[in-house]
Design a protein around this motif. Structure first.
Motif, PDB file in Angstrom:
ATOM      1  N   UNK A 402       0.836  -1.193   0.000  1.00  0.00           N
ATOM      2  CA  UNK A 402       0.000   0.000   0.000  1.00  0.00           C
ATOM      3  C   UNK A 402       0.876   1.250   0.000  1.00  0.00           C
ATOM      4  N   UNK A 403       0.467   2.341  -0.620  1.00  0.00           N
ATOM      5  CA  UNK A 403      -0.861   2.523  -1.230  1.00  0.00           C
ATOM      6  C   UNK A 403      -0.947   2.069  -2.694  1.00  0.00           C
ATOM      7  N   UNK A 404       0.124   1.482  -3.254  1.00  0.00           N
ATOM      8  CA  UNK A 404       0.101   1.128  -4.678  1.00  0.00           C
ATOM      9  C   UNK A 404      -0.486  -0.255  -4.951  1.00  0.00           C
ATOM     10  N   UNK A 405      -0.502  -1.121  -3.934  1.00  0.00           N
ATOM     11  CA  UNK A 405      -0.990  -2.489  -4.167  1.00  0.00           C
ATOM     12  C   UNK A 405      -2.487  -2.469  -4.464  1.00  0.00           C
ATOM     13  N   UNK A 406      -2.877  -3.044  -5.627  1.00  0.00           N
ATOM     14  CA  UNK A 406      -4.318  -3.098  -5.894  1.00  0.00           C
ATOM     15  C   UNK A 406      -4.856  -4.524  -5.904  1.00  0.00           C
ATOM     16  N   UNK A 407      -3.963  -5.514  -5.734  1.00  0.00           N
ATOM     17  CA  UNK A 407      -4.447  -6.891  -5.633  1.00  0.00           C
ATOM     18  C   UNK A 407      -3.463  -7.737  -4.838  1.00  0.00           C
ATOM     19  N   UNK A 408      -3.812  -8.014  -3.597  1.00  0.00           N
ATOM     20  CA  UNK A 408      -2.963  -8.866  -2.758  1.00  0.00           C
ATOM     21  C   UNK A 408      -2.865 -10.272  -3.364  1.00  0.00           C
ATOM     22  N   UNK A 409      -3.931 -10.724  -4.024  1.00  0.00           N
ATOM     23  CA  UNK A 409      -3.891 -12.044  -4.682  1.00  0.00           C
ATOM     24  C   UNK A 409      -2.795 -12.092  -5.732  1.00  0.00           C
ATOM     25  N   UNK A 410      -2.758 -11.046  -6.560  1.00  0.00           N
ATOM     26  CA  UNK A 410      -1.770 -11.009  -7.637  1.00  0.00           C
ATOM     27  C   UNK A 410      -0.349 -10.926  -7.070  1.00  0.00           C
ATOM     28  N   UNK A 411      -0.191 -10.151  -6.009  1.00  0.00           N
ATOM     29  CA  UNK A 411       1.132 -10.031  -5.375  1.00  0.00           C
ATOM     30  C   UNK A 411       1.601 -11.399  -4.874  1.00  0.00           C
ATOM     31  N   UNK A 412       0.691 -12.142  -4.245  1.00  0.00           N
ATOM     32  CA  UNK A 412       1.068 -13.478  -3.750  1.00  0.00           C
ATOM     33  C   UNK A 412       1.565 -14.363  -4.879  1.00  0.00           C
ATOM     34  N   UNK A 413       0.870 -14.309  -6.020  1.00  0.00           N
ATOM     35  CA  UNK A 413       1.288 -15.141  -7.157  1.00  0.00           C
ATOM     36  C   UNK A 413       2.652 -14.696  -7.685  1.00  0.00           C
ATOM     37  N   UNK A 414       2.872 -13.384  -7.734  1.00  0.00           N
ATOM     38  CA  UNK A 414       4.148 -12.878  -8.251  1.00  0.00           C
ATOM     39  C   UNK A 414       5.305 -13.255  -7.324  1.00  0.00           C
ATOM     40  N   UNK A 415       5.056 -13.244  -6.013  1.00  0.00           N
ATOM     41  CA  UNK A 415       6.121 -13.610  -5.074  1.00  0.00           C
ATOM     42  C   UNK A 415       6.403 -15.111  -5.134  1.00  0.00           C
ATOM     43  N   UNK A 416       5.351 -15.892  -5.297  1.00  0.00           N
ATOM     44  CA  UNK A 416       5.559 -17.339  -5.466  1.00  0.00           C
ATOM     45  C   UNK A 416       6.345 -17.604  -6.749  1.00  0.00           C
ATOM     46  N   UNK A 417       6.041 -16.850  -7.782  1.00  0.00           N
ATOM     47  CA  UNK A 417       6.749 -17.022  -9.059  1.00  0.00           C
ATOM     48  C   UNK A 417       8.212 -16.632  -8.923  1.00  0.00           C
ATOM     49  N   UNK A 418       8.489 -15.584  -8.155  1.00  0.00           N
ATOM     50  CA  UNK A 418       9.885 -15.179  -7.941  1.00  0.00           C
ATOM     51  C   UNK A 418      10.646 -16.288  -7.218  1.00  0.00           C
ATOM     52  N   UNK A 419       9.995 -16.881  -6.222  1.00  0.00           N
ATOM     53  CA  UNK A 419      10.644 -17.964  -5.474  1.00  0.00           C
ATOM     54  C   UNK A 419      10.944 -19.150  -6.382  1.00  0.00           C
ATOM     55  N   UNK A 420      10.119 -19.324  -7.411  1.00  0.00           N
ATOM     56  CA  UNK A 420      10.284 -20.482  -8.294  1.00  0.00           C
ATOM     57  C   UNK A 420      11.256 -20.198  -9.437  1.00  0.00           C
ATOM     58  N   UNK A 421      11.567 -18.917  -9.686  1.00  0.00           N
ATOM     59  CA  UNK A 421      12.362 -18.589 -10.880  1.00  0.00           C
ATOM     60  C   UNK A 421      13.562 -17.701 -10.536  1.00  0.00           C
ATOM     61  N   UNK A 422      13.368 -16.392 -10.633  1.00  0.00           N
ATOM     62  CA  UNK A 422      14.489 -15.456 -10.525  1.00  0.00           C
ATOM     63  C   UNK A 422      15.128 -15.408  -9.143  1.00  0.00           C
ATOM     64  N   UNK A 423      14.319 -15.685  -8.095  1.00  0.00           N
ATOM     65  CA  UNK A 423      14.797 -15.626  -6.706  1.00  0.00           C
ATOM     66  C   UNK A 423      15.496 -14.301  -6.414  1.00  0.00           C
TER      67      UNK A 423
END
Ligand SMILES: [Zn+2]
Length: 512
Positions: A402-423
């Motif tokens: 916040x205040x820029x986050x507009x979807x906590x769901x999407x953020x969760x997916x992006x962080x999971x994706x980072x853990x799986x790829x770029x780290x």
């Protein structure tokens, strides 16, 4: 990524904030176990990214300035690559293109500036600090460095020597183009002081730093400002310029000091504006999803085609290649397209290379109002801008807090994706509303956020080559660019196959 000025930062006062770049911290590390990479990821290849970036950011593309044939050439190249990759056209009339008109307003070459019978050529001898109309005929008065307020400048064209901007607007360490920022702040402060004292026009004679910045002031100011020539888009807001009011303020080359100094010379400052249209274009492609129920929903990957074109030379190079900005994401989403062709997801994937981002997010503003698929069917926008430079292990994800986050769901997916790829270790400072660069507001996800679409921006942030001819393909970290591409792709893959689309956070409202 657009310039701070065009992004309407809260003003130079923002620079007064200490540029205390907080240490890189990993507060956002994902907790979820890493999913197995999808099969399509093998279609993302470092060799392709390198080959494509050397093409799109080559000197032959001439910096891809919006509204020029160079942007159109680059757009055709993108459409060609999309077709070769097996992506389907998703633009107008079965093509890859969505056309729009940009409207440019600038100072006309017919403007006249003269002092003591000597004509000063606009953008050569003098630079206007903004797009402002004026018709001034008045005698000059030399006001020195403007510190002696007993000098009567009322009703006159005030000539003064440029002095450093006041304390509080002088933190230029660590920002790009420090001379340009210095000149803008100095011109603004001194011009305002003299017009408040009653000057009807102000000509500031550059100091040594202002002289260095003259070409940069000209390059920015001579372009004027741009908008989309479309009433629905302008009604949706987000404009980036208007014709200025008030007395004109000009910067003159230092060599003119002796000619300008004598008092009582007849001066004329007649600034005339003109407006005209240019074509620009969004390139749009898609890969259809496999699930009959979900395939009418789209995950959108976003980049921008244009950069800053051909400008004044720096170290003998006049082509502003824009390899990182935004050739990097342009080739990344092409590679992601290949991955979705290899293995389509349940939802469809939409790929958009926006036009005219550097001129004020024009392509994304237009497409957000005239989307090729209904906007409510776009479940997420994954936008990237500058994703191939700086420390190999750090990156930023904008829109995560916040205040820029507009979807906590999407953020969760992006962080999971980072853990799986770029780290990547995520540097959360760039996403803060207090960040002096105002980074969050400077790319193409913003118009979609304003229209209620869950959105994120991926970036590896600024560097000294930003918006210079040195932003070349040879300076890109291709291993890092590949990991950033994997990360964007993996995020999109998770979104495209999720049982439920990411929700918009309740009560979200984008301020500024
Ligand atoms: Zn940029």
């Amino acid at each position: 990524m657009i310039d701070r000025l065009r992004a309407r930062m809260p003003g130079l006062a923002a620079l007064a904030l200490a540029l205390a770049f907080a240490a890189v911290t990993p507060p956002l590390a994902a907790q979820q176990p890493a999913p197995t990479p999808p099969r399509g990821m093998s279609a993302i290849k470092q060799t392709d990214l390198r080959r494509d970036l050397y093409a799109i950011a080559s000197d032959a593309m001439r910096g891809r300035e919006a509204g020029t044939l160079d942007e159109l050439r680059a757009s055709i190249w993108e459409a060609d690559q999309a077709r070769k990759a097996g992506l389907q056209p998703a633009g107008e009339d079965g093509t890859y293109f969505q056309w729009f008109k940009m409207k440019r307003t600038r100072l006309s070459p017919s403007s006249v500036i003269a002092v003591g019978g000597r004509t000063l050529t606009l953008w050569k001898d003098v630079a206007a600090s903004g797009t402002v109309e004026s018709d001034v005929h008045a005698p000059t008065v030399f006001a020195g460095d403007a510190s002696d307020t007993s000098i009567d400048v009322r009703g006159k064209v005030a000539i003064a020597t440029l002095v450093p901007p006041p304390p509080g607007t002088r933190q230029f360490e660590g920002v790009y183009s420090p001379e340009w920022h210095y000149a803008r702040a100095a011109i603004a402060a001194e011009g305002l002081a003299l017009t408040r004292r009653g000057a009807v026009a102000v000509i500031l004679v550059a100091d040594s730093i202002g002289d260095v910045a003259f070409d940069a002031v000209t390059a920015v100011s001579s372009r004027g400002f741009y908008d989309v020539d479309d009433s629905a888009t302008t009604a949706a807001g987000g404009r980036y310029g208007s014709i200025g009011r008030g007395p004109p303020v000009l910067l003159a080359h230092r060599a003119l000091l002796d000619a300008l100094r004598p008092n009582g010379q007849n001066a004329e400052v007649r600034l005339v504006t003109e407006s005209f249209d240019y074509p620009s274009v969004n390139v749009i492609a898609k890969v259809r999803g496999t699930d009959p129920k979900l395939r009418d929903e789209y995950v959108m990957f976003s980049s921008h085609t244009d950069h800053d074109g051909v400008r004044f030379p720096m170290a003998g190079d006049s082509i502003w290649n824009g390899a990182d900005d935004n050739g990097s994401t342009t080739v990344a989403i092409l590679a992601i397209g290949r991955a979705f062709v290899k293995q389509p997801a349940k939802r469809s994937a939409l790929f958009i290379w926006h036009g005219a981002e550097e001129r004020g997010l024009l392509g994304s503003r237009y497409h957000a109002v005239h989307p090729v698929v209904p906007l409510h069917q776009i479940v997420a926008v994954l936008n990237g801008d500058l994703i191939g430079r700086n420390n190999p292990d750090t990156a930023s994800l904008l829109g995560v807090q916040p205040p820029h986050r507009n979807s906590a769901d999407l953020v969760r997916m992006a962080l999971a994706a980072n853990a799986a790829t770029g780290k990547f270790v995520l540097d959360s400072t760039w996403d803060r509303p207090t960040h002096p660069e105002g980074w969050y507001f400077r790319s193409d996800h913003v118009p979609y956020v304003r229209h209620g679409v869950p959105a994120l921006m991926y970036s590896t942030n600024l560097h000294p080559d930003y918006h210079t001819p040195r932003d070349e393909p040879s300076r890109i970290d291709y291993a890092k660019l590949t990991r950033m591409t994997d990360w964007m792709y993996e995020t999109g893959w998770l979104v495209a196959n999720a049982a439920k689309r990411p929700a918009v956070d309740p009560g979200f409202k984008l301020e500024r």
